[in-house]
Design an enzyme around this catalytic site. Structure first.
Site, PDB file in Angstrom:
ATOM      1  N   GLY A   8       0.888  -1.227   0.100  1.00 48.77           N
ATOM      2  CA  GLY A   8       0.032   0.084  -0.044  1.00 48.77           C
ATOM      3  C   GLY A   8       1.027   1.342   0.171  1.00 48.77           C
ATOM      4  O   GLY A   8       0.427   2.250   0.508  1.00 48.77           O
ATOM      5  N   GLY A  12      -1.824   7.283   0.783  1.00 45.96           N
ATOM      6  CA  GLY A  12      -2.002   7.392   2.318  1.00 45.96           C
ATOM      7  C   GLY A  12      -0.882   7.151   3.407  1.00 45.96           C
ATOM      8  O   GLY A  12      -0.007   7.474   3.209  1.00 45.96           O
ATOM      9  N   ASP A  32       2.491  -2.072  -4.638  1.00 49.34           N
ATOM     10  CA  ASP A  32       1.076  -1.436  -4.739  1.00 49.34           C
ATOM     11  C   ASP A  32       0.552  -1.897  -6.249  1.00 49.34           C
ATOM     12  O   ASP A  32       1.115  -2.444  -7.169  1.00 49.34           O
ATOM     13  CB  ASP A  32       0.966   0.023  -4.569  1.00 49.34           C
ATOM     14  CG  ASP A  32      -0.217   0.641  -3.823  1.00 49.34           C
ATOM     15  OD1 ASP A  32      -1.436   0.511  -4.495  1.00 49.34           O
ATOM     16  OD2 ASP A  32      -0.364   1.106  -2.833  1.00 49.34           O
ATOM     17  N   GLY A  71      -4.802  -1.808   1.712  1.00 49.42           N
ATOM     18  CA  GLY A  71      -6.196  -2.231   2.467  1.00 49.42           C
ATOM     19  C   GLY A  71      -7.228  -1.457   1.573  1.00 49.42           C
ATOM     20  O   GLY A  71      -7.034  -0.374   0.915  1.00 49.42           O
ATOM     21  N   SER A 116      -7.485  -1.671  12.908  1.00 49.43           N
ATOM     22  CA  SER A 116      -8.232  -0.515  12.649  1.00 49.43           C
ATOM     23  C   SER A 116      -9.076  -0.455  14.028  1.00 49.43           C
ATOM     24  O   SER A 116      -9.121  -1.406  14.699  1.00 49.43           O
ATOM     25  CB  SER A 116      -9.197  -0.610  11.594  1.00 49.43           C
ATOM     26  OG  SER A 116     -10.281   0.206  12.042  1.00 49.43           O
ATOM     27  N   TYR A 157     -15.110  -5.273   6.629  1.00 54.79           N
ATOM     28  CA  TYR A 157     -13.980  -4.589   6.960  1.00 54.79           C
ATOM     29  C   TYR A 157     -13.694  -4.788   8.494  1.00 54.79           C
ATOM     30  O   TYR A 157     -12.440  -5.176   8.713  1.00 54.79           O
ATOM     31  CB  TYR A 157     -14.379  -3.084   6.835  1.00 54.79           C
ATOM     32  CG  TYR A 157     -13.271  -2.277   7.124  1.00 54.79           C
ATOM     33  CD1 TYR A 157     -11.961  -2.236   6.214  1.00 54.79           C
ATOM     34  CD2 TYR A 157     -12.838  -1.430   8.106  1.00 54.79           C
ATOM     35  CE1 TYR A 157     -10.990  -1.336   6.385  1.00 54.79           C
ATOM     36  CE2 TYR A 157     -11.909  -0.669   8.615  1.00 54.79           C
ATOM     37  CZ  TYR A 157     -10.924  -0.636   7.541  1.00 54.79           C
ATOM     38  OH  TYR A 157      -9.711   0.264   7.868  1.00 54.79           O
ATOM     39  N   LYS A 161     -10.272  -6.968  10.106  1.00 52.19           N
ATOM     40  CA  LYS A 161      -9.341  -6.250  10.865  1.00 52.19           C
ATOM     41  C   LYS A 161      -9.164  -7.063  12.303  1.00 52.19           C
ATOM     42  O   LYS A 161      -8.025  -7.055  12.777  1.00 52.19           O
ATOM     43  CB  LYS A 161      -9.444  -4.860  11.223  1.00 52.19           C
ATOM     44  CG  LYS A 161      -9.517  -3.927   9.775  1.00 52.19           C
ATOM     45  CD  LYS A 161      -8.088  -4.026   9.177  1.00 52.19           C
ATOM     46  CE  LYS A 161      -8.014  -2.924   8.056  1.00 52.19           C
ATOM     47  NZ  LYS A 161      -6.720  -2.897   7.425  1.00 52.19           N
TER      48      LYS A 161
HETATM   49  P1  NAI Z   1      -5.259   4.330   1.071  1.00 49.93           P
HETATM   50  O1  NAI Z   1      -6.418   3.967   0.241  1.00 49.93           O
HETATM   51  O2  NAI Z   1      -4.676   5.747   1.007  1.00 49.93           O
HETATM   52  O3  NAI Z   1      -4.004   3.483   0.889  1.00 49.93           O
HETATM   53  C1  NAI Z   1      -4.405   2.199   0.602  1.00 49.93           C
HETATM   54  C2  NAI Z   1      -3.286   1.579  -0.486  1.00 49.93           C
HETATM   55  O4  NAI Z   1      -3.480   0.225  -0.694  1.00 49.93           O
HETATM   56  C3  NAI Z   1      -3.683   2.270  -1.869  1.00 49.93           C
HETATM   57  O5  NAI Z   1      -2.293   2.775  -2.353  1.00 49.93           O
HETATM   58  C4  NAI Z   1      -4.271   1.078  -2.476  1.00 49.93           C
HETATM   59  O6  NAI Z   1      -3.802   1.106  -4.145  1.00 49.93           O
HETATM   60  C5  NAI Z   1      -3.463  -0.052  -2.142  1.00 49.93           C
HETATM   61  N1  NAI Z   1      -4.314  -1.299  -2.488  1.00 49.93           N
HETATM   62  C6  NAI Z   1      -5.696  -1.447  -2.188  1.00 49.93           C
HETATM   63  N2  NAI Z   1      -5.909  -2.649  -2.905  1.00 49.93           N
HETATM   64  C7  NAI Z   1      -4.975  -3.234  -3.354  1.00 49.93           C
HETATM   65  C8  NAI Z   1      -4.588  -4.330  -3.959  1.00 49.93           C
HETATM   66  N3  NAI Z   1      -5.669  -5.167  -4.612  1.00 49.93           N
HETATM   67  N4  NAI Z   1      -3.463  -4.744  -4.356  1.00 49.93           N
HETATM   68  C9  NAI Z   1      -2.301  -3.786  -4.002  1.00 49.93           C
HETATM   69  N5  NAI Z   1      -2.337  -2.656  -3.249  1.00 49.93           N
HETATM   70  C10 NAI Z   1      -3.748  -2.238  -2.976  1.00 49.93           C
HETATM   71  O7  NAI Z   1      -5.743   3.918   2.509  1.00 49.93           O
HETATM   72  P2  NAI Z   1      -4.971   4.270   4.021  1.00 49.93           P
HETATM   73  O8  NAI Z   1      -6.195   4.982   4.561  1.00 49.93           O
HETATM   74  O9  NAI Z   1      -3.591   4.928   3.904  1.00 49.93           O
HETATM   75  O10 NAI Z   1      -5.028   2.923   4.613  1.00 49.93           O
HETATM   76  C11 NAI Z   1      -3.860   2.189   5.046  1.00 49.93           C
HETATM   77  C12 NAI Z   1      -4.285   1.243   5.915  1.00 49.93           C
HETATM   78  O11 NAI Z   1      -4.854   1.569   7.251  1.00 49.93           O
HETATM   79  C13 NAI Z   1      -5.439  -0.053   5.586  1.00 49.93           C
HETATM   80  O12 NAI Z   1      -5.262  -1.114   5.786  1.00 49.93           O
HETATM   81  C14 NAI Z   1      -6.665   0.652   6.231  1.00 49.93           C
HETATM   82  O13 NAI Z   1      -7.700  -0.383   5.944  1.00 49.93           O
HETATM   83  C15 NAI Z   1      -6.302   1.152   7.442  1.00 49.93           C
HETATM   84  N6  NAI Z   1      -6.940   2.013   8.300  1.00 49.93           N
HETATM   85  C16 NAI Z   1      -7.361   3.256   7.382  1.00 49.93           C
HETATM   86  C17 NAI Z   1      -8.075   4.131   8.400  1.00 49.93           C
HETATM   87  C18 NAI Z   1      -8.322   5.523   7.779  1.00 49.93           C
HETATM   88  O14 NAI Z   1      -9.169   5.902   8.274  1.00 49.93           O
HETATM   89  N7  NAI Z   1      -7.783   6.002   6.688  1.00 49.93           N
HETATM   90  C19 NAI Z   1      -8.493   3.653   9.799  1.00 49.93           C
HETATM   91  C20 NAI Z   1      -8.159   2.543  10.226  1.00 49.93           C
HETATM   92  C21 NAI Z   1      -7.305   1.669   9.518  1.00 49.93           C
END
Ligand code: NAI
Length: 288
Positions: A8, A12, A32, A71, A116, A157, A161
């Site tokens: 990822g 983010g 990614d 994610g 999460s 979801y 987690k």
């Molecule tokens: P984001 O959407 O900005 O980044 C997630 C990354 O995962 C993206 O670059 C996306 O391309 C990649 N990704 C998604 N599906 C994929 C796949 N099939 N193969 C390869 N890469 C893939 O998300 P964020 O917010 O930075 O989340 C990071 C982690 O934190 C995630 O696991 C999310 O569930 C968790 N999280 C996020 C929260 C939030 O409020 N943003 C809260 C709690 C947990």
């Protein structure tokens, strides 16, 4: 300075972690769907195995740490529960299992898995779904989730987690992980302003629900601050951190669950407690 794998990495919190690690002089292998060293789709078994192998090759079989940030959030859609299960659960477990020997070779490796605060603040997460996910049975998990209709992505979801948090806590203390010098921990953020949250806020009903959710300090978290937590959990200062789920969520977990945990061992679990104590002593004696 070390070599780290970050899933990822293009967006983010994963991207914020990469920026920090690189600015400190580390080598990072990002994984990614785009803009990464390893382009792979973690929702497919072939993508996961190709990503695992490519990272091992790029790091020369020695990894000082891994950050599992890829994610998917609980957006609507019939296929979403399956995608969540594949990426958020198998995209963590399968890759870490493949990287375990490379992490062990580094001798003091650290792993941070993104969980999460949905793990403790979403009520009635179906235990059977969590169990199916931990057994790698995505079909069974999805079948059960479909019975929940429109709420399926939300429960998928939260269950994903819970599953990775339980996996981390179970594995962290075993000979393969703690015994191999690898520190395995999870980070449980609340709502952090990233593209994932922005996507959720773009749906009016979802935005209302998110904004009404209790966050005692108010507002949303910042991706760079969370990245600083991750980098701390990868540092030598975290040598004694093992199997922990660290909540950084503005107080929501404390608001809902103040006295639920830490929880002393209840009398009904005393037997199990004594058995665990014995098994630990036996292992220590046999040097396992
Ligand atoms: P984001 O959407 O900005 O980044 C997630 C990354 O995962 C993206 O670059 C996306 O391309 C990649 N990704 C998604 N599906 C994929 C796949 N099939 N193969 C390869 N890469 C893939 O998300 P964020 O917010 O930075 O989340 C990071 C982690 O934190 C995630 O696991 C999310 O569930 C968790 N999280 C996020 C929260 C939030 O409020 N943003 C809260 C709690 C947990």
């Amino acid at each position: 300075m070390g070599t780290y794998a970050v899933t990822g990495s293009a967006s983010g919190m994963g991207k914020a972690v990469v920026d920090r690690l690189v600015s400190e002089g580390n080598v990072v292998v990002g994984i990614d769907l785009r803009d990464a060293d390893v382009i792979a789709d973690l929702s497919a078994p072939s993508g996961r195995s190709a990503a695992a192998a490519a990272v091992i090759e790029l790091c020369g079989g020695v990894l000082d740490g891994a950050v599992m940030a890829a994610g998917l959030g609980p957006a609507p859609g019939r296929d979403r529960p399956r995608m969540i299960a594949e990426v958020n659960v198998l995209g963590v477990i399968e890759l870490l299992e493949a990287w375990q020997p490379s992490l062990a070779r580094a001798e003091r490796a650290k792993v941070v898995v993104f969980a999460s605060n949905a793990t403790t603040t979403v009520p009635m997460v179906p235990k059977r779904v969590v169990r199916a996910l931990l057994e790698g049975d995505v079909d069974r998990a999805v079948q059960r989730l479909r019975l929940l209709g429109k709420a399926a992505p939300t429960f998928a979801y939260a269950a994903s987690k819970v599953a990775v948090s339980h996996w981390v806590r179970r594995q962290a203390v075993t000979p393969d992980w703690a015994g191999a010098g690898i520190r395995l921990n999870a980070l449980a953020p609340g709502a952090i302003m990233t593209p994932l949250l922005e996507q959720q806020l773009a749906t009016p009903a979802e935005a209302r629900r998110i904004k009404a959710f209790p966050v005692p300090i108010g507002g949303f978290g910042d991706a760079n601050q969370l990245a600083a937590w991750v980098v701390f959990m990868l540092s030598d200062a975290a040598d004694f951190l093992c199997g922990s789920v660290v909540f950084v969520d503005g107080g929501s977990d404390a608001w809902f669950r103040a006295t639920d945990w830490p929880r002393p061992v209840p009398a009904r679990h005393l037997r199990r407690y004594v058995a665990r104590m014995r098994s630990f002593r036996q292992r220590a004696r046999s040097g396992a």
